[in-house]
Write an enzyme that holds these catalytic residues in place. Structure first.
Site, PDB file in Angstrom:
ATOM      1  N   PRO A  24      32.097  45.476 -10.729  1.00 44.86           N
ATOM      2  CA  PRO A  24      32.302  46.637 -10.302  1.00 44.86           C
ATOM      3  C   PRO A  24      32.567  46.608  -8.968  1.00 44.86           C
ATOM      4  O   PRO A  24      31.990  46.060  -8.114  1.00 44.86           O
ATOM      5  CB  PRO A  24      30.576  46.753 -10.523  1.00 44.86           C
ATOM      6  CG  PRO A  24      29.723  45.375 -10.665  1.00 44.86           C
ATOM      7  CD  PRO A  24      31.615  44.982 -11.427  1.00 44.86           C
ATOM      8  N   GLN A 101      29.090  50.873 -14.511  1.00 49.48           N
ATOM      9  CA  GLN A 101      27.889  50.131 -14.078  1.00 49.48           C
ATOM     10  C   GLN A 101      27.539  51.304 -12.779  1.00 49.48           C
ATOM     11  O   GLN A 101      27.412  52.315 -12.462  1.00 49.48           O
ATOM     12  CB  GLN A 101      28.529  49.687 -12.569  1.00 49.48           C
ATOM     13  CG  GLN A 101      27.068  48.812 -12.138  1.00 49.48           C
ATOM     14  CD  GLN A 101      26.947  48.219 -11.278  1.00 49.48           C
ATOM     15  OE1 GLN A 101      27.502  48.381 -10.087  1.00 49.48           O
ATOM     16  NE2 GLN A 101      27.179  46.630 -10.924  1.00 49.48           N
ATOM     17  N   ALA A 163      20.556  44.480  -8.188  1.00 50.79           N
ATOM     18  CA  ALA A 163      21.212  44.372  -7.297  1.00 50.79           C
ATOM     19  C   ALA A 163      21.760  44.348  -6.205  1.00 50.79           C
ATOM     20  O   ALA A 163      20.865  45.657  -6.093  1.00 50.79           O
ATOM     21  CB  ALA A 163      22.384  42.827  -7.564  1.00 50.79           C
ATOM     22  N   TYR A 166      19.800  48.294  -3.393  1.00 51.34           N
ATOM     23  CA  TYR A 166      20.029  49.798  -3.926  1.00 51.34           C
ATOM     24  C   TYR A 166      18.890  49.734  -4.582  1.00 51.34           C
ATOM     25  O   TYR A 166      17.632  48.619  -4.663  1.00 51.34           O
ATOM     26  CB  TYR A 166      20.862  49.536  -5.116  1.00 51.34           C
ATOM     27  CG  TYR A 166      22.576  49.680  -4.392  1.00 51.34           C
ATOM     28  CD1 TYR A 166      22.822  50.632  -3.049  1.00 51.34           C
ATOM     29  CD2 TYR A 166      23.554  49.047  -4.335  1.00 51.34           C
ATOM     30  CE1 TYR A 166      23.982  50.959  -2.463  1.00 51.34           C
ATOM     31  CE2 TYR A 166      24.828  49.124  -3.999  1.00 51.34           C
ATOM     32  CZ  TYR A 166      24.599  49.500  -2.872  1.00 51.34           C
ATOM     33  OH  TYR A 166      26.250  49.310  -2.311  1.00 51.34           O
TER      34      TYR A 166
END
Length: 361
Positions: A24, A101, A163, A166
């Site tokens: 992503p 994602q 991850a 965030y």
């Protein structure tokens, strides 16, 4: 050991045609409201045409409060459905498995795009307000609703972004998350939002919908032992179909000096995982590195930089054992690789030594 060209069967959903997935990647090509543009569609569809086994979108916000950057894709509203449907159709037609994602920026959201930033704790530095317990549960519901919307659009799955600091990763921060409800304090409490988000997404979607999770192994207040324990719990539970460990550098050793005796990757490949697949991302640029990752026990790799440089990176990896993706490259190279103007400007401005100096347009 598997080879890059071998297909990958997951617990749910379609088989991936090979072991190389598109990571992503922030590309800033969406409209201001998060709807898909032609540039973003073409960039991703080109990677499916290029042979990636699974193509994943950039992080897509699940709620306006989590909108993190201008040009970010959205999955928070039915207004996003037409573009998502178009993209899902194109990726499927090209033979790639597809995923969106899902992300919430939390305190790293963009105040210019949202009136209120939220976090696990009050954070004056970012101007973020602590979520109430009900607010945490609403975030979980937002992830589930976005996943349901993505499934309606025709995607094969979603990846939950836990991850890179965030919102979900912010809850894992043992330095700062001292909440006194069930989402803070102890490691298990800080892990709870991850488990509950996975469960909510799984409950909101069909039996064959693929669900992945991205975690950071360290940094952002996350320590290696806790990252390993959360990974162990997720792999043992089996509710996800794959775990994506974002290493930044797949071949590095841990920051923790007490664990510096062997590569970071080995701390995760050794965890029993049943039929949950393990993927890694971070500076995988060559055929030799793809093979090394697979030889060391991962099930697939996610290529980011290499996927920007070469839409057909998986084919190049298979055809040439000596292939390496190199940069910098001139703007003309990226344009030929279906990198749109906004993405190219982002790469030239923010990625050191990537676009040849003086050749950003």
């Amino acid at each position: 050991m598997p080879t890059p060209s071998q297909s990958l069967t997951l617990r749910r959903g379609p088989r991936w045609r090979n072991r190389v997935a598109l990571a992503p990647l922030t590309n800033l090509q969406s409209n201001a409201d998060g709807t898909l543009t032609d540039d973003e569609h073409d960039w991703l569809a080109r990677r499916a045409d290029g042979g990636f086994g699974m193509v994943m979108t950039c992080a897509a916000f699940v709620d306006d409060a989590g909108h993190s950057f201008t040009g970010q894709l959205g999955a928070s509203d039915d207004a996003h459905l037409p573009g998502l449907t178009r993209l899902a159709d194109s990726l499927r037609a090209a033979g790639a498995a597809s995923s969106v994602q899902l992300q919430h920026g939390g305190r790293r959201g963009d105040r210019a795009l949202t009136s209120t930033l939220v976090a696990p704790w009050d954070d004056p530095k970012y101007g973020a307000q602590a979520l109430t317990t009900d607010g945490v549960q609403q975030v979980i519901a937002d992830f589930a609703a976005a996943a349901r919307r993505v499934e309606r659009a025709g995607f094969d799955g979603v990846e939950i972004h836990g991850a890179h600091g965030y919102l979900l990763a912010q809850f894992l921060d043992g330095r700062n998350n001292v909440r006194t409800d069930r989402y803070g304090g102890s490691a298990d409490n800080r892990f709870a939002i991850i488990h509950e988000t996975i469960a909510a997404v799984r409950a909101a979607t069909g039996a064959d919908f693929q669900v992945g999770l991205r975690l950071s192994p360290e940094r952002y207040g996350i320590v290696l032992d806790e990252a390993r324990e959360l990974a162990r719990q997720v792999l043992a539970d089996g509710a996800v179909d794959y775990l994506d460990m974002s290493m930044w550098d797949t071949f590095k050793h841990p920051h923790d000096r007490e664990s510096h005796d062997r590569p970071l990757l080995d701390y995760f490949t050794e965890i029993p995982r049943g039929d949950v697949r393990l993927g890694v991302a971070g500076k995988i640029l060559s055929s030799a590195q793809v093979h090394e990752c697979l030889d060391r026990g991962v099930d697939f790799v996610l290529a980011g930089t290499a996927g920007i440089l070469h839409h057909d990176f998986p084919r190049l990896v298979v055809d040439d054992l000596d292939f390496t993706a190199t940069h910098p490259q001139p703007a003309s190279h990226f344009i030929a690789e279906s990198v749109g103007p906004a993405f190219l400007d982002y790469l030239a401005t923010n990625w050191d030594d990537f676009v040849t100096a003086g050749d950003a347009t």
